[in-house]
Scaffold this active site. Structure first.
Site, PDB file in Angstrom:
ATOM      1  N   TYR A 146      40.189  -0.734  25.687  1.00  0.00           N
ATOM      2  CA  TYR A 146      40.871  -0.129  24.535  1.00  0.00           C
ATOM      3  C   TYR A 146      41.614  -1.175  23.711  1.00  0.00           C
ATOM      4  O   TYR A 146      41.840  -0.991  22.526  1.00  0.00           O
ATOM      5  CB  TYR A 146      41.874   0.932  24.995  1.00  0.00           C
ATOM      6  N   LYS A 197      33.491   0.019  38.350  1.00  0.00           N
ATOM      7  CA  LYS A 197      32.059  -0.313  38.396  1.00  0.00           C
ATOM      8  C   LYS A 197      31.941  -1.729  38.955  1.00  0.00           C
ATOM      9  O   LYS A 197      31.412  -2.636  38.304  1.00  0.00           O
ATOM     10  CB  LYS A 197      31.436  -0.207  36.994  1.00  0.00           C
ATOM     11  N   ASP A 229      30.368   6.225  38.027  1.00  0.00           N
ATOM     12  CA  ASP A 229      29.290   7.201  37.798  1.00  0.00           C
ATOM     13  C   ASP A 229      29.217   8.187  38.962  1.00  0.00           C
ATOM     14  O   ASP A 229      29.105   9.406  38.769  1.00  0.00           O
ATOM     15  CB  ASP A 229      27.935   6.503  37.551  1.00  0.00           C
ATOM     16  N   ASP A 253      39.749   7.925  30.817  1.00  0.00           N
ATOM     17  CA  ASP A 253      39.578   8.805  29.652  1.00  0.00           C
ATOM     18  C   ASP A 253      38.440   9.790  29.911  1.00  0.00           C
ATOM     19  O   ASP A 253      38.575  10.997  29.721  1.00  0.00           O
ATOM     20  CB  ASP A 253      39.268   7.945  28.416  1.00  0.00           C
ATOM     21  N   ASP A 257      38.641  14.096  31.243  1.00  0.00           N
ATOM     22  CA  ASP A 257      38.064  15.246  30.513  1.00  0.00           C
ATOM     23  C   ASP A 257      37.190  16.066  31.460  1.00  0.00           C
ATOM     24  O   ASP A 257      37.184  17.295  31.415  1.00  0.00           O
ATOM     25  CB  ASP A 257      37.202  14.776  29.329  1.00  0.00           C
TER      26      ASP A 257
HETATM   27  C1  IPM Z   1      42.950  10.867  25.252  1.00  0.00           C
HETATM   28  C2  IPM Z   1      42.266  10.798  23.926  1.00  0.00           C
HETATM   29  C3  IPM Z   1      42.603   9.481  23.255  1.00  0.00           C
HETATM   30  C4  IPM Z   1      42.060   8.364  24.120  1.00  0.00           C
HETATM   31  C5  IPM Z   1      42.157   9.348  21.796  1.00  0.00           C
HETATM   32  C6  IPM Z   1      42.698  10.477  20.941  1.00  0.00           C
HETATM   33  C7  IPM Z   1      42.510   8.021  21.218  1.00  0.00           C
HETATM   34  O1  IPM Z   1      40.888  10.964  24.098  1.00  0.00           O
HETATM   35  O2  IPM Z   1      44.203  10.783  25.260  1.00  0.00           O
HETATM   36  O3  IPM Z   1      42.278  11.022  26.267  1.00  0.00           O
HETATM   37  O4  IPM Z   1      40.872   8.003  24.026  1.00  0.00           O
HETATM   38  O5  IPM Z   1      42.822   7.845  24.907  1.00  0.00           O
HETATM   39 MG    MG Z   2      40.286  11.480  26.093  1.00  0.00          MG
END
Ligand code: IPM
Ligand code: MG
Length: 371
Positions: A146, A197, A229, A253, A257
């Site tokens: 990042y 990884k 993975d 990240d 999710d």
């Molecule tokens: C998160 C989001 C952020 C990230 C974006 C909005 C920059 O996806 O907080 O997970 O990638 O960190």
């Molecule tokens: Mg995210």
């Protein structure tokens, strides 16, 4: 419960999209706590993301950045939306959030994935796979690809272009976040999985070495390693095998999710981003829902405010040591769900669809019964 302190400085940054609507429901809880002398906060509000860009031409002004540095905690809504998608990269709404994370040095991002019993059927997975699930992802938040250099898009001598980002981690950066993972694991089920990884990336080999070294300080914690993975697959196959996962910024990240979806809704998940403790034990901290700004439903009073409300409860717990009060908020959320109200994102047969405001009303009513 009687509150004795009042100088808890909180900066509220509702942001874009559904951010302001869900934050409004949190502010009603803040007012309730104040009115009932449960806990009080000195709240300031600021702009971030697209709304800050519209007002000042940048997604976060230096003045708001300074307010964030001075606050005990920042409560963040969400940023972004189609309106700002074609802006230059440097002023896109997300840069505001990334600047906050970087300058506040919030290296440890705690993303719990907890299944509320009332929602176990809302998960895309079968009930018995997720019922009782309680895992924590600790995502490194201020390093890795990042922020790594070199980065950018460059033009080659033949006129074609190439995009570059760099995954880079120092031992110190790995160590502090891995320690945060061990510290949490020891208070939970004493199991930590380091995810990388290492079969492809040297940085992953270093992550493993550092994790093994730090493990010596936490002999009670069982440490294991997993490739990212495989971890994605295991999260969907048998998520209850995990207690705490610690991983890099990008893998965290993606995996968070995935973990969020196991719980039935992204609209339920809070997060805390913490810095290092200073001499007085105080940590810089930012609390935000894991979900984004959901521009498609913004302004329609349809968003789920629970992730933002639960982020507030994480703030009570981690920044102000108000454990009982945090428990109150969490119980009120549980009870509201048990009562059968649902925002659209967690709607199931036999439950009642309610608006953002009515969900907030219901949580407040439950709080009133408990407090
Ligand atoms: C998160 C989001 C952020 C990230 C974006 C909005 C920059 O996806 O907080 O997970 O990638 O960190
Ligand atoms: Mg995210």
């Amino acid at each position: 419960m009687k509150d004795s302190r009042s100088n808890r400085k909180v900066l509220v940054l509702p942001g874009d999209g559904i951010g302001p609507e869900i934050m409004r429901e949190v502010m009603r809880i803040v007012e309730f706590f104040d009115r009932r002398h449960i806990a009080s906060f000195e709240v300031k509000e600021g702009l971030v993301g697209g709304s800050a860009y519209d007002a000042s031409g940048v997604p976060l002004t230096d003045a708001t950045m300074a307010e964030a540095m001075a606050a005990d905690a920042v409560l963040f809504g969400s940023v972004g939306g189609p309106k700002w998608e074609s802006l230059p990269f440097e002023v896109q709404p997300e840069r505001g959030l990334l600047r906050l994370r970087k300058e506040m040095d919030l290296f440890a991002n705690l993303r719990p994935a907890v299944v509320f019993e009332a929602l176990a059927d809302a998960s895309a997975l079968k009930r018995d796979l997720v019922s009782g699930l309680d895992l924590m992802i600790v995502r490194e938040l201020t390093g890795g690809i990042y922020f790594g250099e070199p980065r950018g898009i460059e033009t080659l001598p033949d006129g074609t272009r190439r995009g570059i980002n760099t995954e880079v981690y120092s031992e110190a950066e790995i160590e502090r976040v891995v320690r945060a993972g061990f510290d949490l694991a020891i208070k939970r089920q004493c199991r930590l999985t380091e995810v990388d990884k290492a079969n492809v990336m040297e940085s992953g080999i270093l992550w493993r070495e550092v994790a093994r070294r730090v493990h010596a300080d936490y002999p009670r914690v069982e440490l294991s390693f997993m490739y990212a993975d495989n971890c994605a697959m295991q999260l969907v196959r048998n998520p209850k095998q995990f207690d705490v996962i610690v991983t890099s910024n990008l893998f965290g990240d993606i995996l968070s999710d995935c973990a969020a979806m196991l719980t039935g809704s992204l609209g339920m998940l809070p997060s805390a981003s913490l810095g290092a403790a200073d001499k007085s034990g105080r940590r810089k901290a930012l609390y935000e829902p894991v979900h984004g700004s959901a521009p498609d439903i913004a302004g329609k009073d349809a968003a789920n405010p629970l992730a933002c409300i639960l982020s507030f409860s994480m703030m009570l717990r981690y920044s102000f040591d108000l454990k009982e009060e945090a428990g109150l908020v969490e119980q009120a959320v549980q009870n509201a769900l048990k009562g059968g109200v649902r925002t659209t994102d967690i709607l199931q047969p036999g439950t009642a669809r309610v608006s953002t405001t009515v969900m907030g009303d219901t949580v407040l009513r439950e709080l009133d019964k408990l407090a």
